[in-house]
Design a protein around this motif. Structure first.
Motif, PDB file in Angstrom:
ATOM      1  N   ASP B 183       0.864  -1.182   0.000  1.00  0.00           N
ATOM      2  CA  ASP B 183       0.000   0.000   0.000  1.00  0.00           C
ATOM      3  C   ASP B 183       0.904   1.237   0.000  1.00  0.00           C
ATOM      4  O   ASP B 183       1.243   1.780   1.046  1.00  0.00           O
ATOM      5  N   LEU B 184       1.304   1.645  -1.198  1.00  0.00           N
ATOM      6  CA  LEU B 184       2.321   2.698  -1.284  1.00  0.00           C
ATOM      7  C   LEU B 184       1.755   4.078  -1.619  1.00  0.00           C
ATOM      8  O   LEU B 184       0.835   4.196  -2.421  1.00  0.00           O
ATOM      9  N   TYR B 185       2.385   5.076  -1.009  1.00  0.00           N
ATOM     10  CA  TYR B 185       2.006   6.465  -1.265  1.00  0.00           C
ATOM     11  C   TYR B 185       3.230   7.246  -1.717  1.00  0.00           C
ATOM     12  O   TYR B 185       4.336   6.997  -1.253  1.00  0.00           O
ATOM     13  N   LEU B 186       2.971   8.184  -2.607  1.00  0.00           N
ATOM     14  CA  LEU B 186       4.042   9.094  -3.026  1.00  0.00           C
ATOM     15  C   LEU B 186       3.606  10.512  -2.674  1.00  0.00           C
ATOM     16  O   LEU B 186       2.523  10.951  -3.056  1.00  0.00           O
ATOM     17  N   VAL B 187       4.432  11.196  -1.917  1.00  0.00           N
ATOM     18  CA  VAL B 187       4.091  12.572  -1.512  1.00  0.00           C
ATOM     19  C   VAL B 187       5.032  13.527  -2.240  1.00  0.00           C
ATOM     20  O   VAL B 187       6.244  13.495  -2.040  1.00  0.00           O
ATOM     21  N   GLU B 188       4.443  14.353  -3.073  1.00  0.00           N
ATOM     22  CA  GLU B 188       5.257  15.221  -3.922  1.00  0.00           C
ATOM     23  C   GLU B 188       4.821  16.680  -3.861  1.00  0.00           C
ATOM     24  O   GLU B 188       3.691  16.993  -3.522  1.00  0.00           O
ATOM     25  N   GLU B 189       5.734  17.509  -4.260  1.00  0.00           N
ATOM     26  CA  GLU B 189       5.452  18.924  -4.330  1.00  0.00           C
ATOM     27  C   GLU B 189       4.440  19.195  -5.433  1.00  0.00           C
ATOM     28  O   GLU B 189       4.405  18.514  -6.450  1.00  0.00           O
ATOM     29  N   ASP B 190       3.634  20.212  -5.227  1.00  0.00           N
ATOM     30  CA  ASP B 190       2.589  20.547  -6.178  1.00  0.00           C
ATOM     31  C   ASP B 190       3.120  21.501  -7.242  1.00  0.00           C
ATOM     32  O   ASP B 190       2.615  22.600  -7.424  1.00  0.00           O
ATOM     33  N   LEU B 191       4.181  21.085  -7.919  1.00  0.00           N
ATOM     34  CA  LEU B 191       4.770  21.930  -8.950  1.00  0.00           C
ATOM     35  C   LEU B 191       4.886  21.125 -10.233  1.00  0.00           C
ATOM     36  O   LEU B 191       5.179  19.932 -10.207  1.00  0.00           O
ATOM     37  N   ASP B 217      -5.238   8.386  -5.904  1.00  0.00           N
ATOM     38  CA  ASP B 217      -5.176   9.204  -4.680  1.00  0.00           C
ATOM     39  C   ASP B 217      -3.992   8.824  -3.804  1.00  0.00           C
ATOM     40  O   ASP B 217      -3.826   9.357  -2.708  1.00  0.00           O
ATOM     41  N   HIS B 218      -3.179   7.910  -4.294  1.00  0.00           N
ATOM     42  CA  HIS B 218      -1.972   7.573  -3.549  1.00  0.00           C
ATOM     43  C   HIS B 218      -0.796   8.448  -3.959  1.00  0.00           C
ATOM     44  O   HIS B 218       0.275   8.367  -3.387  1.00  0.00           O
ATOM     45  N   ILE B 219      -1.026   9.224  -4.995  1.00  0.00           N
ATOM     46  CA  ILE B 219       0.002  10.191  -5.370  1.00  0.00           C
ATOM     47  C   ILE B 219      -0.488  11.548  -4.900  1.00  0.00           C
ATOM     48  O   ILE B 219      -1.402  12.138  -5.467  1.00  0.00           O
ATOM     49  N   ILE B 220       0.118  12.005  -3.849  1.00  0.00           N
ATOM     50  CA  ILE B 220      -0.391  13.172  -3.138  1.00  0.00           C
ATOM     51  C   ILE B 220       0.468  14.402  -3.401  1.00  0.00           C
ATOM     52  O   ILE B 220       1.699  14.334  -3.333  1.00  0.00           O
TER      53      ILE B 220
END
Lengths: 360, 360
Positions: B183-191, B217-220
DNA sequence: TTGAAAGCGCTAACAC
DNA sequence: GTGTTAGCGCTTTCAA
């Protein structure tokens, strides 16, 4: 690509059958040019993609429209913010920035001072290495105003804009004492620079005032290894080592004040690994309020440094000395401006009985 | 102070009853000057405190001996290290640095591009804002070589030197999968910038290859607030908020990969507060290997970015295009050089069964 | 309103 | 070996 020659005033003049002079005045927005001519010149300049040559302009005007910024280490978050603030303020006034990095080496500093003289910058902002100031003296005597950043260099005819570290250390130390600590340690960088000296003085003074006595071995110097790990900020590794030694000496009633947050971090970790509770067994406070400080576990009490204000103030002071905006250059004895820092109380000192949840 | 005029070649010439020209050649170390004359000139130059005027020299030689460095945000530790590396490499080759800061604003970028043209810098290194490239195009067409740093700007005739984020994301994601996370998530800058896009691509690709499915929705995307908190690095506060939401969704088998260590830090803290164990309940990895990463509790697995190498390589590439050292300027299609990053495995991913004590 | 001349400090080409 | 001339691109007298 067509690396064709840049258009010059001459090109515009030739195309319009005018003199270079008229074109110059037209573009400079001076009077003594008919509106019609001015418009024609503007259009032709636009068409040719004319861009004025700053160097040629500087040469004749005898002002470089550039200021030199000398930084010891851009990776230090405080200096990074300083750079941003200075660049912004400088550009607002039309000045470009020549950035030079010394890595705390006098040799480098000598070289960059020379370089800055060659460029003939209008003024210099510098975090001095603080050993030997002959090169800065030469620069000063050549008529270039110098404003020191953050570190003092006694004897040099230059203003200083920095942080009031004496006060910040006093207040941070006071906070630890208020929290009940009596066995206090100060962990500082092993550099002979004024900020460290001021913090030591602040630390000492408050202890004296409160009648608390600590041995000289409570002021601990962390070896600086900047030059090896070129362009790294402080590495917590050295303070970590010190933290491990300290772990055996501290206990309830102990507190550590660090000269920067990285040192606090290293100590923190050593304590945690040793099973010591922060702030239960030992309180910890830092300096710098680096972005990670509020997110440590527990959040770190630290001193927030007014980087942007120091930068803006320094530029303003330099501008005064340069006599910018056509005004007279300010003369007179060097002025020192120390801006106050703010102690940000978080859970690591337990002073508020905080649970450690007050993320900023 | 005696803001007396700087000594010029003319002053030396007059004092020695020589021509300016001879003095110039003597000092430049050319032949066609008797050793005796050269010595006399040297001595007089020394006596007068002569310092050559770089601008005058540049004007006639038609090379500025300066390169422009355009950075979005010096407080980003990666860029701070880049600045140091570039300054050092540049100075080795005799080039000074004109530093310009854009704060990720296109308007600022346009202004600094213009400014750089006015200075006539010999080349430009830039972390582009990556929206609109007309100003860089103009610069290129005026014959100034441009090397992009870290972010691509397709369509521009410029080299790129950066980090292989596609690869780094692949490897970091692979590590999390190897650790058992599904159950993986990627948290990235909104650029909308290439490094983010590349990391997303790397993340996605590995999951596909391994047959692991996660929702969009796992790429945030973490909102960027750089401009407000001017010249601050990423603030963990936004990722902290996201971490709080995430805390309710994750559990054993979950893992979070963050686009930078600050984001990881915010998430970390949110998890800790929520009583989640890292890596027990959820593994976390970051990007950047900022100095604090190794000292968090538990130490953070992250990707170490080759900042110094990127900087040095970029300068070298620029020098080639400029035809420095008398060589021919390299021509040809834009080259892209992506340097590999290294995954530093620490306890936050539990992959090594580490106890969290391996401080670097 | 416009132009001609001089010069910022330096280097390069060509004489002597 | 050394000096003279010219010119980089621009601005500032001073005339016209």
């Amino acid at each position: 690509m067509t690396p064709r020659r840049r258009a010059t005033l001459r090109d515009i003049a030739a195309a319009l059958d005018l003199s270079v002079n008229t074109v110059s005045r037209a573009l400079a927005g001076k009077d003594a040019v008919s509106e019609e001519t001015r418009e024609r010149v503007r259009r032709e300049a636009e068409r040719l993609g004319y861009v004025p040559n700053t160097m040629a302009r500087s040469l004749v005007l005898r002002n470089a429209m550039a200021i030199g910024l000398v930084i010891t280490n851009p990776s230090n978050p405080f200096y990074a913010r300083l750079i941003s603030a200075i660049e912004e303020r400088g550009r607002v006034h039309g000045y470009s920035l020549m950035l030079m990095v010394t890595e705390d080496s006098v040799d480098n500093e000598r070289r960059v001072a020379e370089e800055l003289m060659r460029w003939g910058v209008d003024g210099v902002l510098a975090v001095p290495v603080q050993h030997g100031a002959d090169h800065w003296d030469r620069l000063r005597r050549s008529g270039t105003p110098v404003v020191l950043l953050n570190r003092d260099l006694p004897g040099l005819d230059a203003d200083l804009v920095g942080v009031d570290y004496y006060d910040s250390a006093r207040r941070a130390t006071g906070l630890l004492l208020d929290g009940g600590a009596r066995d206090l340690y100060l962990v500082e960088e092993d550099l002979d620079i004024s900020p460290v000296a001021e913090r030591v003085r602040g630390f000492r003074t408050v202890l004296d005032e409160r009648g608390v006595t600590v041995g000289d071995d409570h002021i601990i110097r962390v070896p600086t290894r900047r030059r090896e790990s070129s362009s790294q900020p402080w590495d917590p590794v050295d303070s970590y080592a010190i933290g491990r030694e300290l772990a055996a000496r501290v206990g309830p009633g102990s507190a550590v004040l660090a000269g920067n947050d990285y040192f606090a971090l290293g100590v923190y970790r050593a304590f945690t690994e040793h099973g010591l509770a922060v702030p239960g067994d030992v309180a910890v406070a830092g300096h710098g309020d680096h972005p990670f400080a509020a997110y440590l576990n527990p959040p770190l009490t630290t001193v927030r440094l007014p980087a942007a204000e120091v930068g803006a103030t320094a530029v303003d002071r330099l501008l005064e000395r340069m006599g910018g905006e056509g005004g007279e250059a300010a003369t007179g004895a060097p002025r020192t401006t120390l801006l106050p820092a703010e102690v940000v109380v978080r859970a690591s000192t337990g002073s508020t009985g905080s649970t450690g949840t007050e993320v900023p």
